[in-house]
Design an enzyme around this catalytic site. Structure first.
Site, PDB file in Angstrom:
ATOM      1  CG  ASP A   1     -37.265  12.963  35.092  1.00 26.59           C
ATOM      2  OD1 ASP A   1     -37.863  13.774  35.838  1.00 26.59           O
ATOM      3  OD2 ASP A   1     -36.102  12.588  35.309  1.00 26.59           O
TER       4      ASP A   1
ATOM      5  CD  GLU B   1     -32.176  13.138  32.375  1.00 31.50           C
ATOM      6  OE1 GLU B   1     -31.084  13.540  31.974  1.00 31.50           O
ATOM      7  OE2 GLU B   1     -32.311  12.282  33.251  1.00 31.50           O
TER       8      GLU B   1
ATOM      9  CG  ASN C   1     -28.477  11.703  34.514  1.00 26.97           C
ATOM     10  OD1 ASN C   1     -29.619  12.158  34.673  1.00 26.97           O
ATOM     11  ND2 ASN C   1     -28.256  10.404  34.461  1.00 26.97           N
ATOM     12  CG  HIS C   2     -29.773  10.193  30.615  1.00 28.67           C
ATOM     13  ND1 HIS C   2     -28.808   9.246  30.319  1.00 28.67           N
ATOM     14  CD2 HIS C   2     -30.435   9.730  31.702  1.00 28.67           C
ATOM     15  CE1 HIS C   2     -28.902   8.248  31.190  1.00 28.67           C
ATOM     16  NE2 HIS C   2     -29.874   8.517  32.040  1.00 28.67           N
TER      17      HIS C   2
ATOM     18  CG  HIS D   1     -31.783  15.610  36.848  1.00 29.32           C
ATOM     19  ND1 HIS D   1     -33.049  15.304  36.423  1.00 29.32           N
ATOM     20  CD2 HIS D   1     -30.991  14.605  36.399  1.00 29.32           C
ATOM     21  CE1 HIS D   1     -33.026  14.182  35.737  1.00 29.32           C
ATOM     22  NE2 HIS D   1     -31.785  13.728  35.715  1.00 29.32           N
TER      23      HIS D   1
ATOM     24  CG  HIS E   1     -31.916  11.247  38.296  1.00 29.61           C
ATOM     25  ND1 HIS E   1     -31.465  10.929  37.025  1.00 29.61           N
ATOM     26  CD2 HIS E   1     -31.254  10.397  39.131  1.00 29.61           C
ATOM     27  CE1 HIS E   1     -30.559   9.953  37.111  1.00 29.61           C
ATOM     28  NE2 HIS E   1     -30.421   9.606  38.370  1.00 29.61           N
TER      29      HIS E   1
HETATM   30 FE   FE2 Z   1     -31.739  11.686  35.064  1.00 30.93          FE
END
Ligand code: FE2
Length: 275
Positions: free
Chosen positions: A8, A39, A67-68, A154, A179
């Site tokens: 990430d 992300e 998730n983002h 993730h 993540h």
């Molecule tokens: Fe994340």
């Protein structure tokens, strides 16, 4: 085949490290495919089209999210234009974009790249990732319909990530977790031949709380009140990820090694690929 995955990318510090170091990594190791999780690239939350294109310019072939994925709302629109920008495959039906793509390398090999999101201690709660990924793997079997399979899982919980790695063992070249923004040291080739790492870590400043400037998260733990917006830490980033070599015939892994370059963490070049 040589695969490189970078964890990430957090904020400007992470983006600068990718822009500066990914071309060097490619020159040094000559990977066939590079995947970057982007992300958290836009000030910690989501991705813009401009940032996505900057990752391609630095040498990424595919960018994954999480998730983002849609924190920058423009991503809901531009994701439709790029088959190499992937959000979790188990997002409920109707979500823009896609979660899997068959990418052709410069040498003409086909790599199925996919992202799925876990459901333990992470929001939003998506569809069950296990059957969602099994469907994709069944549709494009490793060694027959494609030469390699790379899955970014993730998720927050290491238990869910390990279970998922075993679930894919023998059917993927690499299952790499993202993540948590903290690299784990359990890189290994599972019994069935799938390279596995619980978390790749982030490309970001490790003098932080998971990439964010440490003052605000620390005061939130102390006072239980939000005072300011979270903002990414701005010190030098460590580029964190993983290198995998696959067997050209089976597509299974023959080597996995961590990558850590620059910044504060101990350095880990890919010894097996040093000339
Ligand atoms: Fe994340």
């Amino acid at each position: 085949m040589r695969l490189i995955f970078l964890g990430d990318v957090v904020g400007r510090s992470g983006r600068d490290a990718v822009a500066r170091d990914l071309p060097v990594l490619k020159q040094r190791y000559r990977p066939d495919l590079v995947v970057v999780n982007g992300e958290n690239a836009a000030h910690g939350f989501g991705i813009t089209e401009e940032i996505f294109l900057s990752f391609l310019a630095a040498g990424a072939d595919v960018v994954t999210l999480g998730n983002h994925a849609f924190d920058q709302r423009e991503a809901l629109v531009f994701i439709e234009r790029y088959p190499n920008l992937l959000r979790p495959v188990n997002w409920p039906r109707g979500c823009p974009g896609r979660g899997a793509a068959l990418i052709e390398t410069a040498a003409g090999q086909r790599v199925l790249v996919m992202q799925a999101m876990g459901r333990v201690m992470i929001e939003p709660m998506l569809d069950d990732p296990f059957p969602a990924v099994a469907r994709e793997l069944d549709a494009c079997p490793l060694g027959r319909a494609c030469d390699a399979v790379l899955i970014d899982f993730h998720a927050e919980a290491s238990s869910e990530k390990m279970a998922f790695g075993h679930f894919c063992d023998g059917r993927a070249s690499l299952v790499v977790g993202t993540h948590t923004h903290v690299p784990t040291a359990d890189h290994q080739i599972l019994p069935g031949g799938t390279a596995y790492l619980t978390d790749a870590g982030m490309c970001g400043d490790y003098n932080s709380v998971i990439g964010m400037d440490k003052a605000e998260p620390l005061q939130r733990f102390l006072n239980k009140l939000p005072v300011e917006r979270m903002r990414p830490a701005e010190g030098a980033a460590t580029l964190c990820g993983v290198a995998v070599e696959t067997d050209d015939y089976t597509g299974l892994a023959v080597m996995i090694a961590p990558i850590r370059l620059g910044g504060r963490l101990s350095q880990a070049p890919v010894a097996a690929w040093e000339a």
